[in-house]
Design an enzyme around this catalytic site. Sequence first.
Site, mmCIF file in Angstrom:
data_model
loop_
_atom_site.group_PDB
_atom_site.id
_atom_site.type_symbol
_atom_site.label_atom_id
_atom_site.label_comp_id
_atom_site.label_asym_id
_atom_site.label_seq_id
_atom_site.Cartn_x
_atom_site.Cartn_y
_atom_site.Cartn_z
ATOM 1 C CD GLN A 62 14.557 2.431 -4.660
ATOM 2 O OE1 GLN A 62 13.914 3.352 -4.152
ATOM 3 N NE2 GLN A 62 14.217 1.164 -4.452
ATOM 4 C CB SER A 65 -1.469 2.657 3.049
ATOM 5 O OG SER A 65 -0.413 1.727 3.051
ATOM 6 N N GLY A 66 -0.782 2.499 6.459
ATOM 7 C CA GLY A 66 -1.042 1.756 7.695
ATOM 8 C C GLY A 66 -0.512 0.333 7.680
ATOM 9 C CE LYS A 67 3.720 0.153 3.448
ATOM 10 N NZ LYS A 67 3.095 1.450 3.179
ATOM 11 C CB THR A 68 3.732 -0.056 10.750
ATOM 12 O OG1 THR A 68 4.684 0.264 9.728
ATOM 13 C CG2 THR A 68 4.466 -0.455 11.999
ATOM 14 C CD GLU A 105 5.925 -2.071 7.028
ATOM 15 O OE1 GLU A 105 6.392 -2.514 8.099
ATOM 16 O OE2 GLU A 105 5.646 -0.882 6.855
ATOM 17 N N GLY A 154 0.855 -1.196 0.000
ATOM 18 C CA GLY A 154 0.000 0.000 0.000
ATOM 19 C C GLY A 154 0.885 1.237 0.000
ATOM 20 C CE1 TYR A 184 10.829 10.999 -0.215
ATOM 21 C CE2 TYR A 184 11.605 9.888 1.759
ATOM 22 C CZ TYR A 184 10.669 10.026 0.751
ATOM 23 O OH TYR A 184 9.582 9.194 0.711
ATOM 24 C CB ILE A 215 4.254 6.642 1.644
ATOM 25 C CG1 ILE A 215 5.304 6.208 0.615
ATOM 26 C CG2 ILE A 215 4.919 7.209 2.890
ATOM 27 C CD1 ILE A 215 6.184 7.357 0.116
HETATM 28 P P1 DGT Z 1 2.953 2.635 6.680
HETATM 29 O O1 DGT Z 1 3.061 1.741 7.876
HETATM 30 O O2 DGT Z 1 1.921 2.146 5.696
HETATM 31 O O3 DGT Z 1 2.762 4.071 7.060
HETATM 32 O O4 DGT Z 1 4.324 2.463 5.899
HETATM 33 P P2 DGT Z 1 5.537 3.449 5.746
HETATM 34 O O5 DGT Z 1 5.071 4.707 5.112
HETATM 35 O O6 DGT Z 1 6.289 3.542 7.029
HETATM 36 O O7 DGT Z 1 6.471 2.613 4.749
HETATM 37 P P3 DGT Z 1 6.670 2.770 3.181
HETATM 38 O O8 DGT Z 1 7.325 1.528 2.684
HETATM 39 O O9 DGT Z 1 5.385 3.078 2.497
HETATM 40 O O10 DGT Z 1 7.675 3.984 3.034
HETATM 41 C C1 DGT Z 1 8.979 3.994 3.570
HETATM 42 C C2 DGT Z 1 9.764 5.205 3.081
HETATM 43 O O11 DGT Z 1 10.772 4.810 2.124
HETATM 44 C C3 DGT Z 1 8.931 6.221 2.353
HETATM 45 O O12 DGT Z 1 9.425 7.488 2.690
HETATM 46 C C4 DGT Z 1 9.150 5.895 0.897
HETATM 47 C C5 DGT Z 1 10.576 5.481 0.861
HETATM 48 N N1 DGT Z 1 10.973 4.596 -0.286
HETATM 49 C C6 DGT Z 1 11.642 4.929 -1.413
HETATM 50 N N2 DGT Z 1 11.920 3.889 -2.178
HETATM 51 C C7 DGT Z 1 11.421 2.846 -1.576
HETATM 52 C C8 DGT Z 1 11.373 1.474 -1.920
HETATM 53 O O13 DGT Z 1 11.874 0.965 -2.919
HETATM 54 N N3 DGT Z 1 10.720 0.727 -1.072
HETATM 55 C C9 DGT Z 1 10.130 1.248 0.038
HETATM 56 N N4 DGT Z 1 9.452 0.440 0.801
HETATM 57 N N5 DGT Z 1 10.192 2.506 0.419
HETATM 58 C C10 DGT Z 1 10.819 3.306 -0.382
#
Ligand code: DGT
Length: 230
Positions: free
Chosen positions: A80, A31-34, A103, A27, A69, A29
Amino acid sequence: NFCFKVDRLLGKMSASNLKPFTVLVEGNIGSGKTTFLEHFQQFQDITLLTEPVEEWRNLKGWNLLDLMYKDPAKWAMTFQSYVTMTMLDMHRRPTSTPVKLMERSLYSARYCFVEHMMRNGTLHPAQFAVLDEWFRFIHREIPIDVDLIVYLKTTPQVVHDRIKKRARSEEQCVPLSYIEELHKLHEDWLVNRTFAECPAPVLMIDADLDLSQITEEYKKSEHQILKRAV
Ligand code: DGT
């Protein structure tokens, strides 16, 4: 009672020799995965693997997420490639339980994040080619088991507001347009199936609901996930 216990133990042992039922939680960023993973903490026989964001924020003292960022053109490739390694580690980590909840995955890294960086020019075509070759090589040579994908579907504006509220320092400048583009890539991958392979059936959950209501929504997925737990 004794027989029941022995049966259960044998069941567990044989289950541990089998491959676990593996669920990817995907889902946008925020979306509540954690939170979704935390909901399953209450159950036995499940291994929860949360995303290695902390590793990305501290590799020998370097915050790769922040570097990426702040200067994507310079750091996206480095970031990456480390994501690929840490995700592969999670996919390959042995589990002794019959269910494994993870996750994110190598798939969303490639089909959402890397895809976005390629399309908007953050990654040079040569850098993209290297990451894509890594992905294809891993896919071909290393078994990655996935049985179910839980897609936490959200509206971009809703998660953008959440991201601002949670105030993770690296994400302060994330524009709504970036969240919208990532949303579209998740949809194309998991719902429309337009450009990328989807490795397992998808269970969609309305993740726009706020915390007080979301537990009910999460419960709907319990049956599909827990039926594999001993
Ligand atoms: P949640 O629990 O749904 O709020 O999940 P987040 O937002 O803690 O985790 P995620 O995976 O959606 O985002 C982690 C951070 O890493 C977010 O700032 C985006 C960044 N990011 C950049 N490239 C990648 C990648 O290839 N994979 C993931 N997972 N994050 C990436």
